[in-house]
Design an enzyme around this catalytic site. Structure first.
Site, short mmCIF file in Angstrom:
data_model
loop_
_atom_site.label_atom_id
_atom_site.label_comp_id
_atom_site.label_asym_id
_atom_site.label_seq_id
_atom_site.Cartn_x
_atom_site.Cartn_y
_atom_site.Cartn_z
CE LYS A 119 -0.78 0.27 4.87
NZ LYS A 119 0.11 1.68 5.09
CB THR A 120 3.91 2.17 1.86
OG1 THR A 120 3.18 1.91 3.15
CG2 THR A 120 4.75 3.65 1.93
CG ASP A 175 -0.99 4.88 4.88
OD1 ASP A 175 -1.36 3.88 4.45
OD2 ASP A 175 0.36 4.50 5.20
CD GLU A 176 -1.90 1.76 8.20
OE1 GLU A 176 -3.18 1.12 8.09
OE2 GLU A 176 -0.98 1.48 8.25
CD GLN A 194 -3.80 -4.89 7.85
OE1 GLN A 194 -2.55 -4.91 8.55
NE2 GLN A 194 -3.62 -4.87 6.62
NE ARG A 211 0.75 -7.78 10.96
CZ ARG A 211 0.43 -7.21 9.97
NH1 ARG A 211 1.16 -6.32 9.70
NH2 ARG A 211 -0.91 -7.38 9.39
#
Length: 673
Positions: free
Chosen positions: A33-34, A232-233, A263, A634
């Site tokens: 995503k980044t 973002d997020e 998330q 993770r």
């Protein structure tokens, strides 16, 4: 264009090239995503010919913003070398604005806050400044801080501001006596802030929203300035952040938000997943792109995680896939207790390090509550394994644990001046610093134990009758506690101590009181081992062993000395096993992940189970399920899911059934050890 799109998959390219209108990017764990955000900024500038200064990219932490700036800068440099475009150094609109919500709002308010009646030279109060001011306001209002906890009031004011509720509205909406008192403090607190020309962190966003709502011409100016907005997020935004973004995007609607409902694990901090769930209602014309290819985890890990999270109702359906190998099955291990749990983990770390070449830094252990780290830490220390606590403090270094140990040491050895100095006014007894110094001076002069000094407070010169009474009362309390040493086995004595000093009530008035109380309860688990000894012997051995553990902890502090943990490979300060809560694990990745305590009451936590039984099933349990999902995703290569038949936890032997989340994973994905 090849330079910008090179290395992106088709979905990433789609998100990068969607220039106009609202865009929702649902980005699964490890889906890049980044990378999309950064390449999208470059694409807007290079091929859509957007002025860099018209771009606003917002993230949640200074670290994330800093990393994004560096990566964007690197792309800029690469593109300039190709002569694709050039940033005008003379233009004030020459670079994109990449910042946190709070940093962005500070920039706006430095230019515009005078429209709200404040000076542009305003100060920003941090948490400690805020709490100090709230205490001052409470004193001015003659409010009893024992009855009304200043931290709880601070927390309620902060929550109100996150919902854009000012003190007038708060007072109008009050639902009880406590809320009424909070409203009074809120009003006077806000007036004091204004008088001091200061803002707290919540004001930064709240006042920016207020500025835009009350001054359409100012809002218009920033809408024209920031025509392209990236967030973002987005699942972690609260209501105030949501409204701020909506106001800025209202004119051009070129808003791109990236996030993942699955998330969303920070509701306790005010985050509201409804913001991302309702994006398409806010912007019916929105384009939705799913980043469903994971570059992190194997297919089996993704399948297991999907089977857990798919049981949630509040989500947007997606199923991750990967080009990586199918991978190893997840390992399920039933430990006999928490010691067996820790021993099994160390055995597996040793085996994988030796046989497959993993470094210690490749391993992470996740748990639901901080108190669970205690048994893991002790086993690591006893076996000479280096570790680090990520996002937290080692068990025996936590202030609440030091408090109780200081009580026990002082009662066992009444000449322990260091322990005595910690506990004389803890919890608060009105024994201030100057009075403490007089007691200490008397203590040194007479070389008596501190309890006798307190009981004979009349011999301390230059103190008032009120001060003498406080000291004598404290002396009688300590005398009663000391006599109790011979009357109770160790666990019962600590419970007696906690009750007599009202430690739980005092602790719960402070920050994260419930979590800190769990840590205190976990100290009882350690004390259980000594209950078979007579009372004084049990306390003596307990204090000796805890001192040895703490001494070992200091000696084995990562980086201080070398450690031989896998048959001779020395560890450096970075090559250590990571221990952390599931909340702290968000945003990280490791080749091998151990999730411990997969039992009902731990994961999902007993609080969420209790609240679900009270009628809030979806909200509480679904966030616990998301926590489990975050933990599993993770992992790059291996996942261990560990539960215990029984465990000593919070001072009691518990035998809880395996977590319901384990039952969600198909048998063909799990290997029972």
């Amino acid at each position: 264009m090849d330079k910008i799109l090179d290395g992106l998959n088709e979905k990433q390219k789609e998100a990068t090239q969607s220039v106009s209108g609202p865009l929702l990017v649902i980005a699964g764990p490890g889906s890049g995503k980044t990378k999309v955000l950064i390449h999208r900024i470059a694409y807007l500038i290079s091929y859509a010919k957007v002025n860099p200064g018209n771009i606003l990219a917002v993230t949640f932490t200074n670290k994330a913003a800093g990393e994004m700036k560096e990566r964007v800068k690197k792309i800029f440099q690469d593109l300039q070398e190709l002569n694709s475009w050039k940033i005008s150094k003379s233009s004030t609109l020459g670079t994109p604005t990449i910042s946190t919500f709070h940093s962005f709002c500070v920039r706006v308010l430095r230019f515009e806050i005078d429209k709200l009646g404040w000076s542009k030279t305003f100060l920003i109060y941090d948490d400690k400044d805020q709490l100090a001011l709230i205490k001052k306001v409470m004193a001015d209002l003659e409010m009893d801080s024992e009855m009304f906890n200043p931290f709880s009031i601070q927390k309620n004011i902060s929550a109100a501001k996150s919902e854009l509720i000012d003190y007038q509205s708060y007072l109008e909406q009050k639902q009880g006596y406590f809320e009424e008192q909070v409203g009074k403090v809120y009003q006077h607190y806000q007036n004091e802030l204004k008088k001091n020309n200061a803002l707290d962190f919540d004001d930064l966003i709240m006042l920016t929203v207020k500025l835009f709502q009350k001054n359409p011409e100012i809002l218009k100016k920033y809408q024209q300035r920031f025509r392209y907005i990236l967030i973002d997020e987005y699942q972690d935004t609260n209501y105030a952040q949501y409204i701020l973004a909506k106001l800025l995007a209202a004119e051009h609607k070129n808003i791109c938000v990236v996030g993942d409902v699955d998330q969303g694990i920070y509701s306790w901090r005010g985050a509201d997943i409804r913001n991302i769930l309702s994006f398409e209602k806010d912007y019916p014309e929105a384009k939705v792109v799913f980043l469903d290819q994971s570059y992190r985890s194997t297919q089996k890990i993704l399948e297991a995680a999907h089977n857990i999270i798919s049981k949630n109702v509040q989500r947007k359906e997606k199923k991750l896939w990967t080009e990586k190998k199918e991978g190893s099955s997840l390992v399920s291990y039933e430990a006999s207790d928490e010691r067996d749990e820790a021993e099994f983990i160390l055995q597996e770390i040793e085996k994988l390090s030796k046989e497959q070449g993993f470094n210690f830094s490749d391993f992470a252990i996740f748990y639901r509550t901080n108190s669970q780290s205690r048994s893991l830490e002790e086993t690591f220390l006893n076996r000479n394994f280096n570790y680090k606590i990520v996002g937290g403090i080692k068990f025996y270094q936590r202030s609440e644990i030091k408090d109780i140990l200081s009580y026990l040491r002082a009662l066992w050895n009444p000449k322990d001046i260091f322990s005595f100095s910690r506990i004389i006014n803890l919890p608060t007894r009105g024994i201030g610093q100057l009075l403490q110094e007089k007691v200490m001076e008397k203590f040194r002069q007479e070389n008596k134990d501190f309890i006798k000094v307190l009981l004979n407070a009349k011999n301390i010169s230059e103190i008032t009758d009120s001060q003498r009474e406080k000291l004598e009362k404290t002396g009688k309390l300590f005398q009663k506690l000391q006599e109790g040493i011979l009357s109770f086995k160790l666990t019962d004595f600590i419970k007696f101590l906690l009750e007599e000093i009202h430690y739980k009530e005092w602790l719960e008035k402070g920050k994260e009181g419930d979590k800190r109380w769990e840590n205190v309860q976990e100290l009882l688990t350690v004390a259980n081992r000594y209950d078979n000894l007579n009372p004084s012997e049990g306390l003596n051995h307990f204090l000796e062993d805890v001192s040895l553990i703490q001494d070992t902890e200091d000696l084995r502090n990562p980086g201080d000395k070398k450690n031989k943990g896998d048959g001779g490979n020395n560890l450096d300060k970075n090559n250590v096993v990571s221990l952390m809560t599931l909340h702290s694990a968000k945003g990280l990745e490791f080749p091998v992940v151990f999730i411990v305590g997969l039992e009902e009451g731990l994961l999902p936590h007993s609080r969420s189970i209790r609240m679900s039984q009270e009628g809030n099933l979806n909200f509480q349990l679904e966030e616990e399920r998301r926590l489990c999902y975050v933990g599993i995703t993770r992992a790059k290569e291996k996942v261990y899911l560990i539960y215990a038949c029984q465990r000593n936890l919070f001072g009691a032997r518990q035998a809880n059934p395996p977590s319901r989340f384990l039952k969600d994973i198909p048998d063909d994905l799990v290997e029972c050890y």
